[in-house]
Design a protein around this motif. Structure first.
Motif, PDB file in Angstrom:
ATOM      1  N   VAL A   1       0.857  -1.185   0.000  1.00  0.00           N
ATOM      2  CA  VAL A   1       0.000   0.000   0.000  1.00  0.00           C
ATOM      3  C   VAL A   1       0.895   1.237   0.000  1.00  0.00           C
ATOM      4  O   VAL A   1       1.767   1.371   0.862  1.00  0.00           O
ATOM      5  CB  VAL A   1      -0.924   0.036   1.233  1.00  0.00           C
ATOM      6  CG1 VAL A   1      -1.763   1.319   1.229  1.00  0.00           C
ATOM      7  CG2 VAL A   1      -1.825  -1.193   1.267  1.00  0.00           C
ATOM      8  N   THR A   2       0.684   2.125  -0.961  1.00  0.00           N
ATOM      9  CA  THR A   2       1.409   3.391  -1.011  1.00  0.00           C
ATOM     10  C   THR A   2       0.409   4.535  -0.910  1.00  0.00           C
ATOM     11  O   THR A   2      -0.543   4.613  -1.688  1.00  0.00           O
ATOM     12  CB  THR A   2       2.214   3.535  -2.315  1.00  0.00           C
ATOM     13  OG1 THR A   2       3.190   2.496  -2.394  1.00  0.00           O
ATOM     14  CG2 THR A   2       2.931   4.885  -2.360  1.00  0.00           C
ATOM     15  N   TYR A   3       0.656   5.425   0.065  1.00  0.00           N
ATOM     16  CA  TYR A   3      -0.191   6.602   0.265  1.00  0.00           C
ATOM     17  C   TYR A   3       0.612   7.843  -0.079  1.00  0.00           C
ATOM     18  O   TYR A   3       1.725   8.044   0.422  1.00  0.00           O
ATOM     19  CB  TYR A   3      -0.655   6.665   1.721  1.00  0.00           C
ATOM     20  CG  TYR A   3      -1.395   7.941   2.069  1.00  0.00           C
ATOM     21  CD1 TYR A   3      -2.743   8.093   1.761  1.00  0.00           C
ATOM     22  CD2 TYR A   3      -0.730   9.000   2.680  1.00  0.00           C
ATOM     23  CE1 TYR A   3      -3.423   9.261   2.068  1.00  0.00           C
ATOM     24  CE2 TYR A   3      -1.393  10.179   3.000  1.00  0.00           C
ATOM     25  CZ  TYR A   3      -2.743  10.309   2.685  1.00  0.00           C
ATOM     26  OH  TYR A   3      -3.402  11.466   2.993  1.00  0.00           O
ATOM     27  N   THR A   4       0.057   8.707  -0.946  1.00  0.00           N
ATOM     28  CA  THR A   4       0.700   9.959  -1.331  1.00  0.00           C
ATOM     29  C   THR A   4       0.027  11.107  -0.593  1.00  0.00           C
ATOM     30  O   THR A   4      -1.182  11.354  -0.755  1.00  0.00           O
ATOM     31  CB  THR A   4       0.606  10.182  -2.851  1.00  0.00           C
ATOM     32  OG1 THR A   4       1.239   9.094  -3.517  1.00  0.00           O
ATOM     33  CG2 THR A   4       1.291  11.485  -3.250  1.00  0.00           C
ATOM     34  N   ALA A   5       0.795  11.810   0.236  1.00  0.00           N
ATOM     35  CA  ALA A   5       0.230  12.819   1.124  1.00  0.00           C
ATOM     36  C   ALA A   5      -0.396  13.986   0.373  1.00  0.00           C
ATOM     37  O   ALA A   5      -1.456  14.493   0.755  1.00  0.00           O
ATOM     38  CB  ALA A   5       1.304  13.320   2.079  1.00  0.00           C
ATOM     39  N   ALA A   6       0.229  14.442  -0.697  1.00  0.00           N
ATOM     40  CA  ALA A   6      -0.237  15.647  -1.389  1.00  0.00           C
ATOM     41  C   ALA A   6      -1.615  15.467  -2.009  1.00  0.00           C
ATOM     42  O   ALA A   6      -2.411  16.411  -2.065  1.00  0.00           O
ATOM     43  CB  ALA A   6       0.775  16.054  -2.456  1.00  0.00           C
ATOM     44  N   THR A   7      -1.909  14.260  -2.465  1.00  0.00           N
ATOM     45  CA  THR A   7      -3.159  14.013  -3.186  1.00  0.00           C
ATOM     46  C   THR A   7      -4.126  13.094  -2.442  1.00  0.00           C
ATOM     47  O   THR A   7      -5.299  13.006  -2.805  1.00  0.00           O
ATOM     48  CB  THR A   7      -2.863  13.386  -4.558  1.00  0.00           C
ATOM     49  OG1 THR A   7      -2.220  12.112  -4.348  1.00  0.00           O
ATOM     50  CG2 THR A   7      -1.955  14.289  -5.386  1.00  0.00           C
ATOM     51  N   GLY A   8      -3.620  12.401  -1.430  1.00  0.00           N
ATOM     52  CA  GLY A   8      -4.452  11.416  -0.740  1.00  0.00           C
ATOM     53  C   GLY A   8      -4.656  10.145  -1.545  1.00  0.00           C
ATOM     54  O   GLY A   8      -5.463   9.288  -1.164  1.00  0.00           O
ATOM     55  N   GLU A   9      -3.911   9.998  -2.639  1.00  0.00           N
ATOM     56  CA  GLU A   9      -4.058   8.823  -3.506  1.00  0.00           C
ATOM     57  C   GLU A   9      -3.521   7.569  -2.822  1.00  0.00           C
ATOM     58  O   GLU A   9      -2.477   7.602  -2.154  1.00  0.00           O
ATOM     59  CB  GLU A   9      -3.311   9.053  -4.815  1.00  0.00           C
ATOM     60  CG  GLU A   9      -3.451   7.927  -5.826  1.00  0.00           C
ATOM     61  CD  GLU A   9      -2.677   8.212  -7.102  1.00  0.00           C
ATOM     62  OE1 GLU A   9      -3.270   8.055  -8.177  1.00  0.00           O
ATOM     63  OE2 GLU A   9      -1.490   8.578  -7.017  1.00  0.00           O
ATOM     64  N   VAL A  10      -4.237   6.468  -2.996  1.00  0.00           N
ATOM     65  CA  VAL A  10      -3.842   5.180  -2.430  1.00  0.00           C
ATOM     66  C   VAL A  10      -3.593   4.207  -3.566  1.00  0.00           C
ATOM     67  O   VAL A  10      -4.457   4.009  -4.430  1.00  0.00           O
ATOM     68  CB  VAL A  10      -4.921   4.618  -1.492  1.00  0.00           C
ATOM     69  CG1 VAL A  10      -4.517   3.243  -0.962  1.00  0.00           C
ATOM     70  CG2 VAL A  10      -5.176   5.583  -0.337  1.00  0.00           C
ATOM     71  N   ARG A  11      -2.416   3.612  -3.581  1.00  0.00           N
ATOM     72  CA  ARG A  11      -2.075   2.577  -4.554  1.00  0.00           C
ATOM     73  C   ARG A  11      -1.959   1.249  -3.819  1.00  0.00           C
ATOM     74  O   ARG A  11      -1.341   1.163  -2.755  1.00  0.00           O
ATOM     75  CB  ARG A  11      -0.739   2.881  -5.229  1.00  0.00           C
ATOM     76  CG  ARG A  11      -0.734   4.147  -6.067  1.00  0.00           C
ATOM     77  CD  ARG A  11      -1.386   3.927  -7.411  1.00  0.00           C
ATOM     78  NE  ARG A  11      -1.041   4.974  -8.360  1.00  0.00           N
ATOM     79  CZ  ARG A  11      -1.457   5.017  -9.605  1.00  0.00           C
ATOM     80  NH1 ARG A  11      -2.234   4.044 -10.058  1.00  0.00           N
ATOM     81  NH2 ARG A  11      -1.121   5.994 -10.409  1.00  0.00           N
ATOM     82  N   VAL A  12      -2.529   0.199  -4.405  1.00  0.00           N
ATOM     83  CA  VAL A  12      -2.488  -1.135  -3.806  1.00  0.00           C
ATOM     84  C   VAL A  12      -1.952  -2.109  -4.840  1.00  0.00           C
ATOM     85  O   VAL A  12      -2.348  -2.068  -6.009  1.00  0.00           O
ATOM     86  CB  VAL A  12      -3.889  -1.573  -3.344  1.00  0.00           C
ATOM     87  CG1 VAL A  12      -3.864  -3.021  -2.863  1.00  0.00           C
ATOM     88  CG2 VAL A  12      -4.401  -0.653  -2.243  1.00  0.00           C
ATOM     89  N   SER A  13      -1.043  -2.995  -4.402  1.00  0.00           N
ATOM     90  CA  SER A  13      -0.480  -3.968  -5.328  1.00  0.00           C
ATOM     91  C   SER A  13      -0.010  -5.196  -4.558  1.00  0.00           C
ATOM     92  O   SER A  13      -0.050  -5.231  -3.324  1.00  0.00           O
ATOM     93  CB  SER A  13       0.693  -3.344  -6.102  1.00  0.00           C
ATOM     94  OG  SER A  13       1.042  -4.129  -7.213  1.00  0.00           O
ATOM     95  N   SER A  14       0.408  -6.193  -5.309  1.00  0.00           N
ATOM     96  CA  SER A  14       1.056  -7.372  -4.742  1.00  0.00           C
ATOM     97  C   SER A  14       2.548  -7.248  -4.994  1.00  0.00           C
ATOM     98  O   SER A  14       2.995  -6.378  -5.756  1.00  0.00           O
ATOM     99  CB  SER A  14       0.521  -8.642  -5.395  1.00  0.00           C
ATOM    100  OG  SER A  14       0.933  -8.696  -6.765  1.00  0.00           O
TER     101      SER A  14
END
Length: 355
Positions: free
Chosen positions: A173-186
């Protein structure tokens, strides 16, 4: 899964306690069964590790036709030979007959491509796959090398912590503070620079939403002053892998345990202790021991029963070793972190290895 390298190694030859015609060739802390008299201590030979897939010609040359793992009988895996665990293959392929293996060992030369050996890639079940997007900002997980192959990662007596290695599937899980975007992967998909499109049928997204990981990552970003935060955990349970820990991957709340945190702060990537940052926020992998590094202690604790369920439902996959103080290791050219997998896990029947 660790990286695949097929290298020349200096051998230590040990007696096989249960077979007069066999011996044990030790490479690092690995031991592979060999025919007695084939090698002497101090000799150099090629070591082919577990999870290597061999070409048909090499399999025939080594006399291993029909003896390896997988549907095509071409994959190296740990086996017990006359009661002793044999991990990997020690050999001298004909194509390297004129090669100075001692010099190759000093150079760290990798013979995988020359020998036609590739790394085994586990299949991906439907519940763990899905539509993907390019994700250049995804914070990836790293391959953890086996302590048996790299016993010099840690200094004798160095303060370390051992956590239980869980047999699930790695969730990034990667969270980007500036945009609030959440990326999920294996791990496997993330290694390709890709993330998964959100889908309620996808195992990783279900676990991420059910355990509230985006909100935890947002709080971490604020606390650390981070541009991006990575939360790494294991999703597990029935329908994920053969070891379930009494959980279900199909449940509304899939089994999940966090094991690592990374963050980009002032443009620099740092790793943090999940136990220190996520205690009370997310389920954590169990800590089994901490103290001065001793390989015998680590090897011993890799064995036994799982502790996640609290009921010792099945065997333990192994352990992960980290220094108490995060650091870089010259031995592996990266983070000082290693794993040891239990003998019972390596030799179990009908196991699954999805990423």
């Amino acid at each position: 899964m660790s990286t695949l390298r097929v290298t020349a190694e200096k051998l230590v030859i040990l007696e096989h306690p249960n077979a007069d015609a066999l011996e044990l060739a030790q490479v690092g802390l690995y031991r592979a069964v060999v025919a007695k008299g084939s090698y002497r201590t101090g000799d150099y030979a090629v070591y082919i590790p577990e999870q290597a897939v061999l070409p048909e010609q090499l399999i025939g040359e080594l006399g291993l036709t029909g003896k390896l793992a997988g549907s095509r009988a071409d994959r190296v895996r740990a086996v017990r030979l006359r009661g002793e665990l044999s991990q990997g293959i020690v050999c001298r392929p004909g194509v390297l007959a004129d090669t100075d293996l001692e010099a190759a060992a000093e150079r760290g030369e990798d013979f995988a491509e020359l020998l036609g050996i590739v790394k085994w890639q586990p299949p991906v079940p439907t519940s763990m796959s899905g539509d993907v997007l390019s994700a250049p900002d995804l914070l990836p997980w790293v391959d953890i090398e086996n302590l048996k192959r790299y016993p010099d990662i840690f200094e004798p007596g160095e303060p370390v912590v051992l956590t239980e290695k869980l047999h699930g599937s790695c969730c990034l899980v990667t969270y980007t503070a500036a945009t609030g975007e959440v990326r999920v992967s294996s791990k496997g998909i993330g290694a390709q620079g890709l993330s998964l499109v959100e889908d309620e049928r996808n195992l990783y997204w279900r676990a991420v939403r059910a355990h509230g990981i985006p909100a935890v990552a947002a709080r971490l970003a604020e606390r650390l002053g981070a541009e991006r935060v990575g939360v790494f955990g294991e999703v597990f349970g029935t329908g994920v892998q053969d070891l379930t820990y009494g959980a279900s991957g199909c449940a509304e709340l899939p089994g999940y345990a966090a094991f690592d945190v990374s963050a980009v702060v002032d443009g620099r990537m740092e790793w943090y202790s999940a136990a220190e940052l996520l205690e009370g926020e997310l389920p954590l992998v169990p800590e089994l021991w901490r103290g001065p590094f001793d390989p015998e202690v680590v090897l011993g604790l890799a064995q036994g029963r799982e502790t996640v369920s609290g009921r010792e439902l099945h065997l333990r996959e192994g352990v992960v070793v980290r220094p108490v103080t995060e650091r870089w290791s010259m031995a592996v050219g990266g983070r000082a972190i290693a794993k040891v997998v239990s003998d019972a896990y390596l030799t179990r029947k009908g196991g699954t290895e999805y990423e």
